[in-house]
Enzyme design. Structure first.
Site, mmCIF file in Angstrom:
data_model
loop_
_atom_site.group_PDB
_atom_site.id
_atom_site.type_symbol
_atom_site.label_atom_id
_atom_site.label_comp_id
_atom_site.label_asym_id
_atom_site.label_seq_id
_atom_site.Cartn_x
_atom_site.Cartn_y
_atom_site.Cartn_z
ATOM 1 N N HIS A 75 0.837 -1.203 0.000
ATOM 2 C CA HIS A 75 0.000 0.000 0.000
ATOM 3 C C HIS A 75 0.872 1.253 0.000
ATOM 4 O O HIS A 75 0.606 2.201 -0.747
ATOM 5 C CB HIS A 75 -0.933 -0.018 1.211
ATOM 6 C CG HIS A 75 -1.910 1.104 1.238
ATOM 7 N ND1 HIS A 75 -1.819 2.146 2.132
ATOM 8 C CD2 HIS A 75 -3.014 1.356 0.475
ATOM 9 C CE1 HIS A 75 -2.823 2.981 1.915
ATOM 10 N NE2 HIS A 75 -3.559 2.526 0.922
ATOM 11 N N ASP A 126 -6.192 1.732 -2.176
ATOM 12 C CA ASP A 126 -6.897 1.488 -0.913
ATOM 13 C C ASP A 126 -7.752 0.223 -0.986
ATOM 14 O O ASP A 126 -7.795 -0.560 -0.031
ATOM 15 C CB ASP A 126 -7.760 2.693 -0.541
ATOM 16 C CG ASP A 126 -6.945 3.897 -0.109
ATOM 17 O OD1 ASP A 126 -5.706 3.793 0.003
ATOM 18 O OD2 ASP A 126 -7.555 4.962 0.129
#
Length: 151
Positions: A75, A126
């Site tokens: 991420h 996300d």
């Protein structure tokens, strides 16, 4: 100066001081937290991911401690790629401040088509991370670790 004017001025100053003491939190992190809750069906509070391993939370370094920490590293890398996109490289448009449109339906996350290039990229970062978090095992021993010695 009239007493009423002084009272109004004082009230404005006090309210501004109060607002200045509220810590700023990027808006996108609220959306990311909501995505995490959608993907894991609310089984684990979002705050449990904020200080986990070497990469979950602010910053990140070293070798991820487990699969969940690798989700956070991926991420972080995804946000790094977003910052390189021309559509995302102006002030307040990067991954931490750019909000996007998405849907959560029974644990399924979908980034909406009305997002511009930057928002779509961030939304997908996300979404992918939230799904990864939901699939990865959570090890309580890796929460709030000493990153100086373990990372």
């Amino acid at each position: 100066m009239y007493p009423a004017h002084l009272l109004v001025l004082l009230a404005v100053c006090v309210s501004l001081l109060g607002a200045a003491s509220i810590p700023a939190r990027p808006l996108n992190l609220y959306q990311f937290g909501n995505m995490i809750q959608c993907a894991n069906h609310g089984r684990r509070p979002t705050r449990h991911y904020m200080d986990y391993g070497c990469y979950c939370g602010k910053g990140g370094s070293g070798t991820p401690v487990d699969e969940l920490d690798r989700c956070c590293q991926t991420h972080d890398d995804c946000y790094g790629e977003a910052e390189k996109l021309p559509a995302c490289n102006y002030m307040m448009s990067g991954p931490y401040y750019n909000t996007y449109s998405y849907e959560c339906n029974d644990g399924e996350l979908t980034c909406k088509d009305n997002n511009d290039e930057c928002k779509a990229f961030i939304c997908n970062c996300d979404r992918t991370a939230a799904i990864c978090f939901a699939r990865a095992p959570y090890n309580d021993a890796n929460w709030n670790i000493d990153t100086k010695t373990r990372c």
